[in-house]
Design a protein around this motif. Structure first.
Motif, PDB file in Angstrom:
ATOM      1  N   TYR B 188       0.940  -1.178   0.339  1.00  8.12           N
ATOM      2  CA  TYR B 188      -0.010  -0.096   0.037  1.00  8.12           C
ATOM      3  C   TYR B 188       1.106   1.406   0.117  1.00  8.12           C
ATOM      4  O   TYR B 188       1.777   1.377   0.607  1.00  8.12           O
ATOM      5  CB  TYR B 188      -0.839  -0.045   1.220  1.00  8.12           C
ATOM      6  CG  TYR B 188      -1.636   1.252   1.468  1.00  8.12           C
ATOM      7  CD1 TYR B 188      -3.003   1.316   0.708  1.00  8.12           C
ATOM      8  CD2 TYR B 188      -1.661   2.249   2.256  1.00  8.12           C
ATOM      9  CE1 TYR B 188      -4.082   2.295   0.704  1.00  8.12           C
ATOM     10  CE2 TYR B 188      -2.350   3.375   2.313  1.00  8.12           C
ATOM     11  CZ  TYR B 188      -3.658   3.291   1.513  1.00  8.12           C
ATOM     12  OH  TYR B 188      -4.506   4.514   1.924  1.00  8.12           O
ATOM     13  N   ASP B 257      -2.568   0.002  -3.861  1.00  7.84           N
ATOM     14  CA  ASP B 257      -3.358  -0.825  -2.998  1.00  7.84           C
ATOM     15  C   ASP B 257      -3.813  -2.437  -3.505  1.00  7.84           C
ATOM     16  O   ASP B 257      -4.857  -2.517  -3.974  1.00  7.84           O
ATOM     17  CB  ASP B 257      -5.021  -0.067  -2.821  1.00  7.84           C
ATOM     18  CG  ASP B 257      -5.884  -0.401  -1.701  1.00  7.84           C
ATOM     19  OD1 ASP B 257      -5.481  -1.650  -1.066  1.00  7.84           O
ATOM     20  OD2 ASP B 257      -6.593  -0.082  -0.931  1.00  7.84           O
ATOM     21  N   GLU B 259      -4.914  -4.690  -1.919  1.00  3.40           N
ATOM     22  CA  GLU B 259      -6.064  -5.192  -1.399  1.00  3.40           C
ATOM     23  C   GLU B 259      -7.246  -4.917  -2.829  1.00  3.40           C
ATOM     24  O   GLU B 259      -7.811  -5.964  -2.932  1.00  3.40           O
ATOM     25  CB  GLU B 259      -6.440  -4.636  -0.030  1.00  3.40           C
ATOM     26  CG  GLU B 259      -7.799  -5.303   0.555  1.00  3.40           C
ATOM     27  CD  GLU B 259      -8.309  -4.683   1.583  1.00  3.40           C
ATOM     28  OE1 GLU B 259      -8.357  -3.345   1.469  1.00  3.40           O
ATOM     29  OE2 GLU B 259      -8.663  -5.386   2.546  1.00  3.40           O
ATOM     30  N   LYS B 260      -7.285  -3.549  -2.836  1.00  4.51           N
ATOM     31  CA  LYS B 260      -8.126  -3.275  -3.949  1.00  4.51           C
ATOM     32  C   LYS B 260      -7.908  -4.044  -5.375  1.00  4.51           C
ATOM     33  O   LYS B 260      -8.864  -4.537  -5.945  1.00  4.51           O
ATOM     34  CB  LYS B 260      -8.317  -1.937  -4.183  1.00  4.51           C
ATOM     35  CG  LYS B 260      -8.756  -0.993  -3.352  1.00  4.51           C
ATOM     36  CD  LYS B 260      -9.604   0.118  -3.947  1.00  4.51           C
ATOM     37  CE  LYS B 260     -10.662   0.873  -3.135  1.00  4.51           C
ATOM     38  NZ  LYS B 260     -10.223   2.353  -2.797  1.00  4.51           N
ATOM     39  N   GLU B 261      -6.823  -4.310  -5.638  1.00  4.37           N
ATOM     40  CA  GLU B 261      -6.499  -4.841  -6.698  1.00  4.37           C
ATOM     41  C   GLU B 261      -6.695  -6.385  -6.596  1.00  4.37           C
ATOM     42  O   GLU B 261      -7.174  -7.062  -7.603  1.00  4.37           O
ATOM     43  CB  GLU B 261      -4.940  -4.844  -7.102  1.00  4.37           C
ATOM     44  CG  GLU B 261      -4.298  -3.483  -7.470  1.00  4.37           C
ATOM     45  CD  GLU B 261      -2.987  -3.431  -7.023  1.00  4.37           C
ATOM     46  OE1 GLU B 261      -2.054  -4.328  -7.375  1.00  4.37           O
ATOM     47  OE2 GLU B 261      -2.358  -2.311  -7.086  1.00  4.37           O
ATOM     48  N   ASP B 263      -9.301  -7.240  -4.925  1.00  2.00           N
ATOM     49  CA  ASP B 263     -10.807  -7.330  -5.053  1.00  2.00           C
ATOM     50  C   ASP B 263     -11.261  -7.334  -6.591  1.00  2.00           C
ATOM     51  O   ASP B 263     -12.007  -8.006  -6.958  1.00  2.00           O
ATOM     52  CB  ASP B 263     -11.564  -6.331  -4.284  1.00  2.00           C
ATOM     53  CG  ASP B 263     -11.101  -6.419  -2.789  1.00  2.00           C
ATOM     54  OD1 ASP B 263     -10.768  -7.593  -2.278  1.00  2.00           O
ATOM     55  OD2 ASP B 263     -11.340  -5.408  -1.885  1.00  2.00           O
TER      56      ASP B 263
END
Lengths: 349, 264, 181
Positions: B188, B257, B259-261, B263
């Motif tokens: 991040y 990010d 985490e977003k990637e 998702d």
């Protein structure tokens, strides 16, 4: 105890693991690469961690961090790399952190060479910035190296101070039989570590004291530990000193070369003995001071570094002479025999 | 900033506390200059420690520079690092104790100059700690010398005629968030500014996110702030100046990010 | 009694390994032993060498300026170590790769066609080092052949399939040195 034929570097690494070291941070430099290489395989087997740091400077600060949370941690390097590690080591001393550092010395100054040398006596016993010393242990055999590494971790914890194992290519690269003793873990107070402040006020690991009076107090507190080391931790070996009229002073493998020379000199009727400091700091002053000999010949693979401590120890009462080889040249027993024979014949006082 | 002090308030009290002193900070007055935003940045970290309930499992690392005494202000276990080496110290801590939370708090000279190797390699290894990087484009503690993030043309005590990359070979400002974003390792990376309440709220979100994601890897938040003392400006003026000059050089945003990637 | 021997050759000829085997064997026989390699850039491409000291007493100097024996696997090693040998010392010469005779007359010399024997008699070209080691221990009592074979089995666990060839090569070297006695 089973004997294993091991390289000095690997015996040092294995002894560390057996003494509970689970973290190693290092950077490649000849002639000590076998230590990080060994640790990179071995530590993951025992649930530990190995990091090849981006530099010696970084490695010396990684051990600082790991020691701050109470881990048994080690790093290793060789002379130019130890110069860089002086930063982290000074902070460890100032913050009173227990760390073990191995210095497999090579010749200098500058890039120097990679062959055996004792040119780091000064930067080991009288290191980087600030008033501090590491406790310095100088093995002369691989067996002793393994034993001293185990002791080093306990001494580091006992005094909350860096402990240095001082060797060179002859110790690092050589193979000899080793039997690892069963390491008996001891309990040490770790209430000062920064592992989370649950149920207590926060701990701070720090070497910054902006108030001169407080920093002065802190310096005195650190030196009280060194005074205790001088009382309790001095180690040395004497060899054929009982009837000696002349004394050789040498540490590490050079002392073994001296022993071979002494055997020959004794055959010629020259009564010469040896004092081998094992702790270079604290330096075994008393044994030198009390030696009733005509002269002391200090033999080093340097231009003469330990000789200063020998001279301070005898306080001018015994003449101290010097014989040294540098640049990676290892003195032979024969040349030591020749030197002593010469001094003997000339009646050097 | 709407934070509670945690579970210390008795229930059914007639008044609801909407603002208080975070437990994550000690009550010691700071030594920071008037208008300095280190205090704001400290508070964002402290609130995060409270809100995530991790204060007692966190080790902070203070730098060398203006925030050198941060170990007196954060109410958690603290370690003082040598100049630039906080990421190496954090590496040692997290490799020894991966169960702890760990953050470094570093300024621009510490992180982007003397500590460049340490930050790059810790990021590249994906060490799981959080970096709070306070960027005010100047060395504060030593008296206003040029920093690696000093803007072109900006006057400092060691670039008295303004930072001159061409004639005087003083180099260009280094954009750390962008630089780290070229590496695979970080989880991040964000940059925010502290120049207004709205910006501070956005910054808080990123700081909190960085701590939340810490168990998954290296998280980095750059906070653009001011240095009224060494810039030679009044606090309000320094904020305006930073908005107009710093932000074009150091644009805010979330750069990475994972985490977003994940998702997506 | 103390034995000092230098093993020297090109990198890749296995001189470090035979030195370690001798040191291990001596240790297993209850003797003191020390193996000291040359290290650093001189290992890259040039000659590699190691010194082994075996003794009944604790070993003093691991550095031996005038060794009692040298096993030389190539010409540069012969040129370097022949002059250093103690008078009365032993020189084992790999005559497959060394086209000259020893120039000193105050030493014992064993010529062993190590590469040729390994390739044609043992059918294992890489065992030339073991033939040479055999020639050395055939002439000295630094370690018994049985213990050296035990050390081989222990040390070369990941190369177990070469073990019979290596043992045969050792025996062949021993018999060559005894023939020249």
């Amino acid at each position: 105890m089973e004997k294993l034929m091991m390289k000095g570097s690997e015996a040092i690494a294995e002894a560390a693991v057996r003494a509970g070291c689970r973290l190693f941070f290092g950077y490649p430099i000849t002639p000590q690469n076998e230590i990080p290489e060994y640790m990179s395989r071995r530590l993951f087997e025992v649930g530990g961690q190995f990091v090849q740091a981006e530099s010696e400077v970084a490695a010396s600060n990684m051990i600082y961090g790991a020691a701050a949370v109470g881990a048994r941690v080690m790093t290793s390097s060789s002379s130019p790399g130890i110069s860089l590690k002086q930063e982290g080591l000074s902070y460890c001393a100032g913050s009173e952190l227990p760390v073990v550092v191995v210095n497999i010395m090579r010749g200098g100054p500058g890039l120097g060479g990679i062959q055996p040398s004792q040119s780091d006596y000064w930067q080991s016993t009288k290191p980087g910035h600030g008033d501090w010393h590491p406790l310095v242990l100088a093995p002369s055999t691989i067996q002793e190296a393994a034993d001293l590494v185990m002791d080093a971790f306990d001494l580091a914890d006992e005094y909350r101070n860096p402990v240095m194992i001082l060797g060179y290519g002859l110790i690092g690269q050589m193979m000899e039989p080793v039997a690892f003793r069963e390491y008996q873990p001891r309990e040490f107070d770790k209430s000062w570590t920064t592992c989370g402040c649950k149920g207590r006020p926060p701990n701070i690991v720090n070497s910054l004291y902006l108030d001169p009076n407080i920093l002065e107090e802190h310096n005195h507190a650190i030196f009280q530990k060194y005074e205790r080391m001088k009382r309790e931790e001095v180690r040395f070996e004497t060899f054929r000193m009982d009837d000696a009229r002349f004394c050789l002073a040498a540490y590490g493998t050079v002392a073994r070369i001296c022993k071979t020379a002494i055997a020959q000199l004794r055959d010629e009727g020259i009564k010469v003995g040896l004092i081998r400091p094992i702790t270079l700091f604290p330096f075994p002053e008393a044994v030198f001071r009390e030696a009733r000999v005509r002269w002391i010949l200090d033999i080093e693979m340097s231009m003469g570094q330990m000789i200063e401590d020998v001279r301070l120890a005898v306080r001018g009462r015994t003449p101290v002479h010097f014989y040294g080889r540098v640049g990676g040249v290892v003195p032979t027993p024969d040349e030591i025999v020749r030197k002593v024979r010469e001094m003997y014949k000339e009646g050097v006082k | 900033m709407t934070s509670s002090t945690g579970g210390s308030m008795p229930e059914k009290q007639p008044f609801k506390q909407v603002f208080g002193y975070p437990r994550g900070l000690t009550e010691r007055p700071t030594h920071y200059c008037p208008g300095c935003m280190h205090g704001v940045a400290h508070r964002l970290v402290a609130e995060t420690l409270d809100e995530l309930g991790i204060r007692e499992r966190t080790v902070g690392i203070s730098p060398v520079g203006c925030a050198v005494l941060a170990y007196n202000y954060f109410n958690c276990d603290m370690v003082e690092a040598s100049h630039g080496r906080a990421p190496a110290v954090a590496t040692g801590i997290k490799r020894a104790r991966p169960d702890l939370y760990c953050f470094t708090y570093q300024g621009d000279g510490d992180l982007a100059s003397i500590g460049m190797a340490e930050i790059i390699h810790a990021a590249n290894r994906g060490e799981s700690f959080t970096v709070i990087f306070y960027n005010n484009a100047i060395y504060g503690m030593t008296g206003g010398q040029m920093a690696p993030t000093t803007l072109v043309g900006m006057r400092t005590t060691t670039s008295p005629g303004g930072r001159d990359p061409l004639q005087k070979g003083a180099g260009y400002p280094i954009c750390m968030a962008e630089l780290l974003n070229t590496l695979e390792g970080p989880f991040y990376i964000a940059r925010q500014s502290l120049l207004s309440s709205r910006e501070i709220i956005r910054a808080k979100r990123c700081v909190k996110k960085a701590f939340q994601l810490q168990p998954r890897g290296f998280t980095f938040v750059e906070l653009v702030g001011t240095c009224p003392t060494n810039w030679g400006m009044a606090p309000i003026e320094s904020r305006r100046w930073a908005s107009e000059n710093m932000l074009p050089q150091f644009p805010v945003g979330v750069f990475r990010d994972r985490e977003k990637e994940g998702d997506a | 009694m103390q034995y000092e021997v230098v093993f020297a050759g090109f990198g890749g000829q296995g001189v470090m390994l035979i030195g370690q085997l001798l040191a291990n064997a001596a240790m297993m026989q209850g003797k003191e032993a020390c193996w000291m390699p040359s290290y650093g850039p001189e290992m890259r491409g040039g000659t590699a060498n190691c010194t082994v000291v075996v003794s009944d007493e604790p070993i003093g100097s691991p550095v031996v300026p005038a060794p009692g024996a040298a096993v030389v696997m190539n010409r540069p090693s012969m040129d370097k170590f022949e002059p250093m040998l103690k008078p009365g010392g032993l020189l084992v010469v790999n005559s497959s790769l060394i086209d000259r005779k020893a120039s000193r007359t105050d030493i014992d010399v064993i010529y062993v066609d190590a590469n040729h024997l390994a390739e044609h008699t043992i059918k294992s070209p890489r065992s030339a080092n073991m033939v040479a080691l055999g020639a050395y221990i055939g002439r000295t009592n630094a370690a018994t052949p049985e213990i050296v074979k035990e050390a081989m089995a222990k040390k070369m666990t990941n190369k177990a399939r070469f073990l019979p060839a290596n043992k045969a090569a050792l025996d062949l070297g021993i018999s060559v040195s005894r023939e020249q006695e």
